[in-house]
Design a protein around this motif. Sequence first.
Motif, PDB file in Angstrom:
ATOM      1  N   GLN A 128       0.826  -1.197   0.000  1.00 59.57           N
ATOM      2  CA  GLN A 128       0.000   0.000   0.000  1.00 59.57           C
ATOM      3  C   GLN A 128       0.868   1.259   0.000  1.00 59.57           C
ATOM      4  O   GLN A 128       0.594   2.218  -0.736  1.00 59.57           O
ATOM      5  N   LYS A 129       1.926   1.258   0.791  1.00 57.31           N
ATOM      6  CA  LYS A 129       2.827   2.416   0.831  1.00 57.31           C
ATOM      7  C   LYS A 129       3.552   2.591  -0.497  1.00 57.31           C
ATOM      8  O   LYS A 129       3.738   3.723  -0.979  1.00 57.31           O
ATOM      9  N   LEU A 130       3.953   1.479  -1.105  1.00 55.89           N
ATOM     10  CA  LEU A 130       4.632   1.560  -2.400  1.00 55.89           C
ATOM     11  C   LEU A 130       3.686   2.086  -3.471  1.00 55.89           C
ATOM     12  O   LEU A 130       4.063   2.947  -4.279  1.00 55.89           O
ATOM     13  N   MET A 131       2.439   1.594  -3.482  1.00 47.60           N
ATOM     14  CA  MET A 131       1.474   2.061  -4.475  1.00 47.60           C
ATOM     15  C   MET A 131       1.192   3.552  -4.296  1.00 47.60           C
ATOM     16  O   MET A 131       1.086   4.295  -5.274  1.00 47.60           O
ATOM     17  N   ARG A 132       1.071   4.005  -3.040  1.00 50.79           N
ATOM     18  CA  ARG A 132       0.842   5.440  -2.783  1.00 50.79           C
ATOM     19  C   ARG A 132       2.005   6.269  -3.324  1.00 50.79           C
ATOM     20  O   ARG A 132       1.809   7.329  -3.922  1.00 50.79           O
ATOM     21  N   GLU A 133       3.228   5.784  -3.097  1.00 49.23           N
ATOM     22  CA  GLU A 133       4.398   6.525  -3.561  1.00 49.23           C
ATOM     23  C   GLU A 133       4.463   6.527  -5.084  1.00 49.23           C
ATOM     24  O   GLU A 133       4.801   7.548  -5.699  1.00 49.23           O
ATOM     25  N   MET A 134       4.129   5.407  -5.712  1.00 49.39           N
ATOM     26  CA  MET A 134       4.133   5.347  -7.172  1.00 49.39           C
ATOM     27  C   MET A 134       3.066   6.271  -7.743  1.00 49.39           C
ATOM     28  O   MET A 134       3.297   6.954  -8.741  1.00 49.39           O
ATOM     29  N   LEU A 135       1.895   6.322  -7.116  1.00 50.51           N
ATOM     30  CA  LEU A 135       0.848   7.227  -7.583  1.00 50.51           C
ATOM     31  C   LEU A 135       1.294   8.677  -7.447  1.00 50.51           C
ATOM     32  O   LEU A 135       0.987   9.520  -8.298  1.00 50.51           O
ATOM     33  N   GLU A 192      -7.170   6.667  -3.484  1.00 50.73           N
ATOM     34  CA  GLU A 192      -5.947   7.435  -3.264  1.00 50.73           C
ATOM     35  C   GLU A 192      -5.907   8.723  -4.085  1.00 50.73           C
ATOM     36  O   GLU A 192      -4.928   9.448  -4.057  1.00 50.73           O
ATOM     37  N   GLY A 193      -6.971   8.969  -4.850  1.00 52.23           N
ATOM     38  CA  GLY A 193      -7.083  10.249  -5.535  1.00 52.23           C
ATOM     39  C   GLY A 193      -6.335  10.358  -6.840  1.00 52.23           C
ATOM     40  O   GLY A 193      -5.859  11.449  -7.197  1.00 52.23           O
ATOM     41  N   ALA A 194      -6.210   9.239  -7.577  1.00 54.40           N
ATOM     42  CA  ALA A 194      -5.578   9.308  -8.899  1.00 54.40           C
ATOM     43  C   ALA A 194      -6.340  10.291  -9.782  1.00 54.40           C
ATOM     44  O   ALA A 194      -7.571  10.364  -9.735  1.00 54.40           O
ATOM     45  N   ARG A 195      -5.627  11.042 -10.581  1.00 51.38           N
ATOM     46  CA  ARG A 195      -6.277  12.031 -11.440  1.00 51.38           C
ATOM     47  C   ARG A 195      -7.047  11.360 -12.570  1.00 51.38           C
ATOM     48  O   ARG A 195      -6.791  10.217 -12.939  1.00 51.38           O
ATOM     49  N   GLN A 196      -7.957  12.116 -13.130  1.00 51.06           N
ATOM     50  CA  GLN A 196      -8.764  11.648 -14.248  1.00 51.06           C
ATOM     51  C   GLN A 196      -8.170  12.164 -15.546  1.00 51.06           C
ATOM     52  O   GLN A 196      -7.747  13.315 -15.643  1.00 51.06           O
ATOM     53  N   LYS A 248     -11.632  10.355 -19.574  1.00 50.97           N
ATOM     54  CA  LYS A 248     -12.279  10.467 -18.266  1.00 50.97           C
ATOM     55  C   LYS A 248     -12.025   9.264 -17.358  1.00 50.97           C
ATOM     56  O   LYS A 248     -12.613   9.149 -16.288  1.00 50.97           O
ATOM     57  N   GLY A 249     -11.138   8.360 -17.776  1.00 50.47           N
ATOM     58  CA  GLY A 249     -10.774   7.233 -16.920  1.00 50.47           C
ATOM     59  C   GLY A 249      -9.660   7.619 -15.969  1.00 50.47           C
ATOM     60  O   GLY A 249      -9.032   8.684 -16.106  1.00 50.47           O
ATOM     61  N   LEU A 250      -9.383   6.750 -14.979  1.00 51.41           N
ATOM     62  CA  LEU A 250      -8.281   7.014 -14.063  1.00 51.41           C
ATOM     63  C   LEU A 250      -6.969   7.038 -14.834  1.00 51.41           C
ATOM     64  O   LEU A 250      -6.723   6.198 -15.695  1.00 51.41           O
ATOM     65  N   CYS A 251      -6.133   8.010 -14.540  1.00 57.07           N
ATOM     66  CA  CYS A 251      -4.853   8.158 -15.230  1.00 57.07           C
ATOM     67  C   CYS A 251      -3.732   7.970 -14.216  1.00 57.07           C
ATOM     68  O   CYS A 251      -3.397   8.886 -13.464  1.00 57.07           O
ATOM     69  N   VAL A 252      -3.187   6.770 -14.178  1.00 57.59           N
ATOM     70  CA  VAL A 252      -2.105   6.468 -13.245  1.00 57.59           C
ATOM     71  C   VAL A 252      -0.786   7.020 -13.767  1.00 57.59           C
ATOM     72  O   VAL A 252      -0.057   7.707 -13.067  1.00 57.59           O
ATOM     73  N   HIS A 253      -0.474   6.706 -15.021  1.00 52.77           N
ATOM     74  CA  HIS A 253       0.746   7.223 -15.649  1.00 52.77           C
ATOM     75  C   HIS A 253       0.353   7.993 -16.908  1.00 52.77           C
ATOM     76  O   HIS A 253      -0.387   7.478 -17.752  1.00 52.77           O
TER      77      HIS A 253
END
Length: 250
Positions: A77-84, A159-163, A168-173
């Motif tokens: 979870q901490k790693l995913m938060r940092e990657m986001l 975790e609030g990933a941007r759109q 209009k989908g989640l944009c992780v990268h």
Amino acid sequence: MSETEAFERFQMFAPPRVNLEMVKNDLNRSIQPMKIEIRKDRSDVDGKIYWALVNTRGAQGSKLGSTLDEKHITFMQKLMREMLRRNGTCTEKTIHAVNKSGPGGRPLLKNSDIRQFQAFLLKEGIILAKNEGKGRSVVRRYYIAPRGQMELHGFINLEGARQCMQCKGLCVHGVLCSSRCKGKMHVHCYNAARQRAEERGRDLKCQVCSQVFYPERSSDYREEGNEAEEDTSSSRTHSPSVEQPSGSQT
């Protein structure tokens, strides 16, 4: 699996002309009691559509079923938060920094456990690794993989990933607006939108700040010091195309 592989598998359950989405929905109704689901999504990394069988159990969708103990869940979870926070990517440096974030600065996992857990996440398709750069400047960079995006969709959303401004989908990268507003697009969405704007003889405008959208991906990595800051001056006259992350995938 890829779109082509999914089509070949689904042919075992239905005639070739049957809509894949309908087959997926029928199968999901049957397997729902087992807390698993077939999902498809377009990868933020290469823009291709992938299908995956994912677990739907687990707190905030971040337990990968029931296969992990609490210390590994906390680390992930901490790693995913940092990657986001770093636009869906990180390096070995980030991974080891996350591991040192336990109570009192103590490691969450042993070094040998980190290597084994990284191998597990790579094997399960939660993350993917690419060796980027050339010669001595090669950097091993990790991205949230297609299955990881689908499996952890609920967690990523919380975790609030941007759109993405386009689909209009989640944009992780993706690519960020150089004006430092909240504008962000998938690389493939940006390139398609830029091409449409060029065909109409117009500039691609950011839907957040209304300025011309100049892509800035250097900010993805700035905290780790791996990329030089891009020129964001007003002398630019067009939005350049952006390539998907390159390099050998491992």
